[in-house]
Scaffold this motif. Structure first.
Motif, PDB file in Angstrom:
ATOM      1  N   SER A 118      17.270  28.486  68.987  1.00 37.36           N
ATOM      2  CA  SER A 118      18.544  29.042  68.538  1.00 37.36           C
ATOM      3  C   SER A 118      19.685  28.434  69.331  1.00 37.36           C
ATOM      4  O   SER A 118      19.512  28.035  70.486  1.00 37.36           O
ATOM      5  N   SER A 119      20.839  28.362  68.703  1.00 42.23           N
ATOM      6  CA  SER A 119      22.047  27.974  69.424  1.00 42.23           C
ATOM      7  C   SER A 119      23.124  29.019  69.171  1.00 42.23           C
ATOM      8  O   SER A 119      23.686  29.084  68.075  1.00 42.23           O
ATOM      9  N   LEU A 121      25.982  28.923  70.067  1.00 40.83           N
ATOM     10  CA  LEU A 121      27.260  28.248  69.863  1.00 40.83           C
ATOM     11  C   LEU A 121      27.627  28.180  68.383  1.00 40.83           C
ATOM     12  O   LEU A 121      28.789  28.286  68.018  1.00 40.83           O
ATOM     13  N   ASN A 123      25.479  29.646  65.151  1.00 44.29           N
ATOM     14  CA  ASN A 123      24.248  30.246  64.653  1.00 44.29           C
ATOM     15  C   ASN A 123      24.126  30.005  63.153  1.00 44.29           C
ATOM     16  O   ASN A 123      24.682  30.735  62.343  1.00 44.29           O
ATOM     17  N   ASP A 127      16.729  29.256  62.411  1.00 44.99           N
ATOM     18  CA  ASP A 127      15.879  28.934  63.553  1.00 44.99           C
ATOM     19  C   ASP A 127      14.481  29.530  63.475  1.00 44.99           C
ATOM     20  O   ASP A 127      13.568  29.073  64.171  1.00 44.99           O
ATOM     21  N   THR A 347      24.139  21.506  60.822  1.00 50.68           N
ATOM     22  CA  THR A 347      24.281  21.761  62.252  1.00 50.68           C
ATOM     23  C   THR A 347      23.440  20.755  63.020  1.00 50.68           C
ATOM     24  O   THR A 347      22.264  20.545  62.719  1.00 50.68           O
ATOM     25  N   ASP A 349      22.125  19.921  66.827  1.00 50.93           N
ATOM     26  CA  ASP A 349      21.940  20.632  68.095  1.00 50.93           C
ATOM     27  C   ASP A 349      21.007  19.831  68.985  1.00 50.93           C
ATOM     28  O   ASP A 349      19.897  19.473  68.577  1.00 50.93           O
ATOM     29  N   LYS A 351      19.422  19.888  72.997  1.00 57.16           N
ATOM     30  CA  LYS A 351      19.286  20.656  74.237  1.00 57.16           C
ATOM     31  C   LYS A 351      18.482  19.865  75.255  1.00 57.16           C
ATOM     32  O   LYS A 351      17.493  19.193  74.910  1.00 57.16           O
ATOM     33  N   ASP A 381      23.495  22.309  76.200  1.00 56.47           N
ATOM     34  CA  ASP A 381      23.384  22.476  74.752  1.00 56.47           C
ATOM     35  C   ASP A 381      24.622  21.874  74.102  1.00 56.47           C
ATOM     36  O   ASP A 381      25.748  22.311  74.375  1.00 56.47           O
ATOM     37  N   THR A 383      26.258  21.248  70.480  1.00 56.49           N
ATOM     38  CA  THR A 383      26.137  21.697  69.095  1.00 56.49           C
ATOM     39  C   THR A 383      27.419  21.396  68.328  1.00 56.49           C
ATOM     40  O   THR A 383      28.522  21.519  68.866  1.00 56.49           O
TER      41      THR A 383
END
Length: 718
Positions: A118-119, A121, A123, A127, A347, A349, A351, A381, A383
């Motif tokens: 999950s992010s 920043l 959502n 996820d 999105t 992302d 990490k 992270d 994003t």
């Protein structure tokens, strides 16, 4: 900026690490080990060190390998599996998106072996579908706000635990083949699945590797009509590649490397036909080329390196791990919404993380034992949410999160468990200058203008606590109570893309801090286990998505919130060959829109609060080689809102009508190496709209649930 909330007296004990070489090496015939066997030896990650289920003073659901395999005879959609197995989790929508499928009315932190998927920043709520269930050993679900693994878990966390090598052969494996399809409207609905797993041990090395490919056919509803193709799991191609290699340096040290790749994209032959909510006409599709690129997960990569060392100085153990995660999730095309034409967003992302944890014994004498886990997490992270054609909708957000933590657990007289911990979050988010996209109506007129926004740094700090107590003296009544806090930066990207001001410092990006209180008990007697838990979750700031009927846009409401409810789960081994289980969960929540400090006057909408849910399972083994299972899930109604001035319900506020689903499955073991499986999903061909289709109030997502469908499989082990 959050200030410390106080000091828990138990944490003072953590400052004095008294060690004992035998703290974790009790004789097998102690009362404690007998109690563990009675309560189950399920190992979970509800704390930063593995503990047994009976030592956790909060509500946890463990979906075992056996449960996953049983459910996969009906569906391989992990969102549907979790909805059926986890009390307190909202029902699924049978789509690539898990919008509205939270835990206890708040967001969930999804992880794979502790790697965050999950992010917070931005959502995108996709996820949950991050890995194929075939490569999982189990799923651990901790309900209620927690900060154990960092920010984003205001409703709880879901940790997908991947499989480890089993057995001592140099090579062994399992091959499975499945055929799926609809029982109503069979034409074009047939799909297939192939899964191959190999594993083995040689000297100090062990390994496991797996490949999964699945192609679904068209999804048909109970009337044989095509289910609306928006994010549908029909006509979806899924790939999963998994590998884990371990090296045992010696009896006390191990190094392990894991890699997992997951892709699940829809390649539909249909274009969407919107539904008519007022007339109850569902969304469907007509033959034609789908606009844009395929939706779903284009690619989710996870790399995880772990070093473990036991029995260091003073009996201390060490776990150090590093991980990389990269994902690209693609959403549907928004027609006529953006300046410059239609747009399709995705999105992105990435990490990078480091973790260090030490565990030391504190004392072990005169009926008292304890330990302390302490260390730090570091996460970077990055994003963003651009459009596929390169236009920037949500600018790149670069977050650095550093968090030291400490957690203690004490056992008194082998039956009283006390747990307490603290975690200090230090979060910084960097955003460069950017320009918002001008949003338009269908006629091209401006809804919100393009605005040049000055970037900068957003900084957050929070000191988060958890504490709990559990008493296991009497198996008929083992009560527990816990207090825990969760923290989330609360979808900064959504606030940035909808900015109405020219500086990010003027945007309300304040984080959400949640206090969670839980009181429950467990009863065990012979083959029966019953657990009841009640909870209260409060926050001074929320992040509720409120629909504006004048603009057709969703805005974030930052008001105080109060959510409460209860869950009950029962399992009973009636006979050696007959098992029963059932659960019920209830949830309610309100917001204090006037910010009076106590008058919660407005119900939270369906995106946050799921209707009551009931589940039940019967497993019967008439002969050793055959098991037959019947599974039930009932979603109850929820009607909390009134129609707006236009005579329709606002988005996220539609009423949910009751629906009941029954599955039937069986597995037959022909011999020691060959097993046949059969599953019928929606056995009675219920004609229904999933809960999200009902409360979402969006014509393109007003799709029916899948009608009766079959899954036939064969698995060979060697």
């Amino acid at each position: 900026m959050y200030k410390p909330l106080g000091t828990f007296p138990l944490l003072l004990l953590a400052a004095w690490p008294f060690h004992s070489a035998i703290a974790q090496n009790k004789p097998a015939n102690t009362k404690d080990s007998v109690q563990q066997k009675k309560l189950g030896e399920v190992v979970i990650s509800a704390s930063r060190r593995p503990v047994t289920l009976d030592h956790v003073p909060s509500s946890v659901t463990v979906v075992s390998k056996k449960m996953l395999e049983n459910d996969m005879s009906f569906t391989t959609d992990v969102t549907d599996i979790l909805a059926r197995e986890v009390p307190g989790m909202a029902p699924g929508s049978q789509t690539n998106s898990n919008v509205g499928q939270g835990l206890r009315g708040r967001s969930v932190l999804v992880m794979i072996d502790g790697i965050p998927q999950s992010s917070p920043l931005r959502n995108g709520e996709v996820d949950l579908r991050s890995i194929d269930p075939a490569v999982l050993e189990r799923v651990e679900v901790l309900k209620g706000a927690t900060a154990i693994y960092g920010n984003g878990a205001t409703g709880g966390l879901i940790n997908y635990i991947t499989a480890n090598p089993m057995g001592n052969k140099p090579i062994s494996g399992r091959t499975s083949v499945n055929m799926t399809g609809g029982l109503v409207g069979l034409k074009n609905s047939v799909g297939g699945r192939f899964s191959q797993m190999l594993q083995g041990r040689a000297g100090k090395w062990d390994y496991i590797t797996s490949g999964v490919y699945e192609q679904t056919g068209e999804y048909k509803d109970a009337n044989g009509q095509l289910v609306g193709p928006n994010y549908s799991l029909g006509e979806t191609e899924t790939w999963n590649a998994y590998a884990k290699v371990g090296y045992h340096i010696n009896s006390r040290q191990k190094l392990q490397l894991m890699y997992n790749f997951f892709r699940s994209q829809q390649n539909s032959n249909y274009t969407l036909v919107n539904g008519d909510i007022s007339k109850g006409i569902p969304a469907t599709g007509v033959l034609g080329k789908t606009a844009g690129v395929p939706t779903g997960s284009k690619g989710n990569h996870n790399v995880h390196l772990v070093y473990q060392a036991d029995s260091l100085i003073g009996g201390t153990s060490l776990t150090a791990d590093a991980y990389l995660e990269s994902r690209d999730d693609i959403f549907y095309v928004s027609f006529g919404r953006f300046e410059g034409g239609d747009g399709q967003s995705h999105t992105l992302d990435k990490k990078k993380g480091l973790r260090l944890m030490l565990n030391s014994s504190l004392l072990n004498r005169n009926g008292f034992s304890g330990n302390i886990s302490y260390g730090a997490d570091l996460l970077n992270d990055i994003t963003s949410q651009p459009l596929v054609d390169g236009r920037v909708w949500v600018p790149e957000m670069n977050m650095l999160n550093a968090a030291p933590f400490a957690e203690t657990q004490f056992t008194f007289w082998q039956d009283l468990i006390l747990k307490a911990g603290v975690r200090i979050e230090n979060v910084g988010v960097k955003v460069k200058d950017y320009t918002t996209l001008r949003l338009t109506n269908a006629d091209g007129s401006t809804i919100t203008p393009a605005i040049n926004v000055a970037g900068g740094n957003l900084n957050y700090t929070a000191k988060l606590f958890n504490a709990g107590i559990r008493y296991n003296k009497l198996p008929l009544f083992m009560p527990y109570f816990s207090f825990s806090q969760g923290f989330s930066v609360s979808d900064v990207g959504l606030a940035l893309r909808d900015s109405k001001v020219n500086d990010i410092k003027k945007i309300n990006t304040e984080a959400v801090l949640v206090n969670n209180y839980e009181l429950g008990f467990v009863t065990e007697h012979r083959g029966l286990r019953f657990e009841f838990s009640s909870f209260l979750s409060t926050s001074k700031l929320g992040a509720d998505m409120i629909f504006d009927p004048n603009t057709g846009l969703f805005n974030v409401s930052r008001t105080p919130e109060r959510i409460y409810g209860f869950e009950a789960a029962l399992s009973y081994a009636v006979l050696k060959n007959l098992d029963l289980s059932a659960s019920y969960s209830y949830l309610e929540g309100k917001a204090d829109t006037a910010k009076t400090g106590g008058s919660y006057n407005v119900y939270l909408n369906g995106r946050r609060i799921a209707p009551p849910k009931m589940t039940a399972t019967i497993a019967y083994r008439p002969i050793k080689a055959l098991e037959v299972r019947a599974q039930y899930m009932g979603v109850q109604g929820r009607d909390r809102f009134v129609k707006n001035a236009k005579g329709v319900y606002n988005g996220n506020e539609g009423p949910v009508k009751v629906y009941n689903l029954v599955n039937l499955g069986a597995s037959y073991k022909l011999n020691a190496k060959t097993m046949f499986t059969m599953g019928i999903d929606n056995l009675f061909n219920e004609d229904y709209f999933p809960a999200r289709s009902q409360w979402f109030m969006q014509p393109g997502f007003y799709a029916k649930g899948r009608g009766a469908s079959f899954n036939l499989g064969i698995a060979i082990t060697y």
